[in-house]
Design a protein around this motif. Structure first.
Motif, PDB file in Angstrom:
ATOM      1  N   VAL A  41      52.040  36.349  56.248  1.00  0.00           N
ATOM      2  CA  VAL A  41      51.148  36.858  55.205  1.00  0.00           C
ATOM      3  C   VAL A  41      51.952  37.305  53.989  1.00  0.00           C
ATOM      4  O   VAL A  41      51.574  37.055  52.846  1.00  0.00           O
ATOM      5  N   ARG A  42      53.080  37.994  54.245  1.00  0.00           N
ATOM      6  CA  ARG A  42      53.910  38.456  53.124  1.00  0.00           C
ATOM      7  C   ARG A  42      54.379  37.273  52.285  1.00  0.00           C
ATOM      8  O   ARG A  42      54.374  37.317  51.053  1.00  0.00           O
ATOM      9  N   GLU A  43      54.779  36.186  52.944  1.00  0.00           N
ATOM     10  CA  GLU A  43      55.259  35.008  52.229  1.00  0.00           C
ATOM     11  C   GLU A  43      54.137  34.375  51.400  1.00  0.00           C
ATOM     12  O   GLU A  43      54.348  33.969  50.260  1.00  0.00           O
ATOM     13  N   VAL A  44      52.938  34.306  51.976  1.00  0.00           N
ATOM     14  CA  VAL A  44      51.804  33.695  51.268  1.00  0.00           C
ATOM     15  C   VAL A  44      51.432  34.509  50.034  1.00  0.00           C
ATOM     16  O   VAL A  44      51.212  33.968  48.947  1.00  0.00           O
ATOM     17  N   VAL A  45      51.362  35.839  50.212  1.00  0.00           N
ATOM     18  CA  VAL A  45      50.993  36.709  49.095  1.00  0.00           C
ATOM     19  C   VAL A  45      52.065  36.680  48.008  1.00  0.00           C
ATOM     20  O   VAL A  45      51.770  36.610  46.806  1.00  0.00           O
ATOM     21  N   THR A  46      53.316  36.716  48.415  1.00  0.00           N
ATOM     22  CA  THR A  46      54.418  36.696  47.452  1.00  0.00           C
ATOM     23  C   THR A  46      54.412  35.395  46.658  1.00  0.00           C
ATOM     24  O   THR A  46      54.618  35.383  45.437  1.00  0.00           O
ATOM     25  N   ALA A  47      54.147  34.289  47.350  1.00  0.00           N
ATOM     26  CA  ALA A  47      54.097  32.988  46.663  1.00  0.00           C
ATOM     27  C   ALA A  47      52.931  32.947  45.680  1.00  0.00           C
ATOM     28  O   ALA A  47      53.070  32.420  44.558  1.00  0.00           O
ATOM     29  N   ALA A  48      51.790  33.521  46.061  1.00  0.00           N
ATOM     30  CA  ALA A  48      50.637  33.547  45.154  1.00  0.00           C
ATOM     31  C   ALA A  48      50.933  34.390  43.926  1.00  0.00           C
ATOM     32  O   ALA A  48      50.594  34.017  42.795  1.00  0.00           O
TER      33      ALA A  48
END
Length: 356
Positions: A41-48
């Motif tokens: 989730v952290r990776e997805v949010v950071t990428a967004a």
């Protein structure tokens, strides 16, 4: 079609959450650096956030986390290379730890220092690093510390404040250079400082509110007493607060029938003025006058002759103070630290035997 907002609009946490396909609360935890989320989730949010060119709202974040992400720093004179380098040490550590530094210059004035502390508290800084203008007037710092705000003292300590403190071994350094001058036959040794007194005359070390300078003068006078030199208090000159003041003091000394054979400059700004004035009098360093300066400023190594200095761990003072403060901000408790960093004498060519 990607419905994300264009980059020239204000991107919100909700926008990031929408693009990442998570709740607004989850996106806020990732972007605010609090709470627990999975690595995926952290990776997805950071990428967004990166794709949307998200910029955090610092005010909103401080309301959520209780942190402003800032450290307040108050020093005596930002034009002095000593403080400039110390602040560099502070900012390097702060940046690596994710903090921004707000710097205020006190001009070595207690009233200005108090106003600076009020301003920084109003800006809700997370911690303070201060080089006190007067160690005898620190009630405003005590109040800030009592409020729970982490505080570290830089270069100047206080016997009445139980907070993290980082200083240099100033007394030991002054003792070493004074012993060397005495061993070379010098008896008329002047010590020159920007610290001042109400009547612009030095009486006792208690007159000096700046702890680092007071320790140097105590070391200087202690060695002079050991060597049997009498009334050396008269050779301590205060009030070299500007280049003009310094020039007048040095001129008077060099015009005196009892001209000093050696001068110890309490900082490199004073040392540079001494170097300038001695030339105007047609004197030669070190044949007529030996010169030692505290702080290894750039100019001291390129003059003719280059100047012997006490190299202080200036960057290390700022770096260490910032590390102690960041540790407090990260929850490290325990008793206050008092760290003393070592100095070293850099021998160049401005010191020689006393003239006959």
């Amino acid at each position: 079609m990607d419905q994300s907002p264009p980059r020239n609009t204000s991107v919100t946490v909700a926008d990031v959450a929408h693009k990442a396909g998570v709740s607004k609360a989850t996106a806020a935890r990732v972007l605010g650096g609090y709470g627990t989320v999975s690595d995926r989730v952290r990776e997805v949010v950071t990428a967004a956030a990166r794709a949307l060119d998200y910029r955090p709202n610092e005010i909103a974040r401080s309301m959520t986390t209780g942190r402003s992400g800032t450290i307040g720093v108050v020093v005596g004179d930002i034009e002095n290379p000593f403080f400039s380098l110390a602040v560099r040490g502070i900012t390097d550590v702060a940046r690596q730890a994710g903090f921004t530094v707000i710097l205020i210059n006190s001009g070595e004035d207690v009233a200005a220092e108090k106003a600076a502390i009020r301003t920084l508290l109003a800006k809700r800084v997370d911690g303070l690093i201060v080089s006190p203008a007067k160690e005898s007037e620190v009630e405003h710092l005590r109040e800030a510390s009592r409020s729970g705000l982490p505080l570290a003292l830089l270069d100047r300590g206080s016997d009445t404040l139980d907070v993290d403190t980082v200083i240099a071994d100033d007394r030991h350094a002054a003792e070493g250079i004074t012993r060397r001058l005495v061993a070379l036959g010098h008896r008329r040794i002047a010590y020159l400082t920007a610290c001042d007194t109400p009547d612009h005359r030095f009486h006792t070390a208690d007159d000096i509110n700046t702890g680092s300078v007071r320790r140097r003068i105590e070391g200087f006078l202690g060695v002079c007493r050991e060597a049997g030199l009498a009334e050396m208090e008269d050779w301590v000159h205060v009030g070299a607060v500007t280049s003009e003041h310094t020039r007048r003091i040095v001129t008077a000394m060099l015009q005196s029938a009892q001209r000093p054979t050696a001068i110890i400059a309490s900082d490199s700004v004073i040392g540079l003025e001494v170097f300038k004035v001695h030339r105007e009098f047609g004197l030669s360093i070190p044949e007529d006058l030996s010169l030692v300066s505290f702080h290894d400023a750039d100019w001291t190594s390129v003059t003719t002759p280059p100047v012997t200095v006490v190299r202080q761990p200036v960057y290390g003072l700022g770096e260490t103070a910032a590390k102690l403060l960041v540790a407090r901000l990260n929850g490290n408790g325990g008793e206050a630290n008092r760290i003393v960093l070592r100095t070293e004498v850099v021998d160049r060519a401005s010191v020689a035997d006393a003239p006959a």
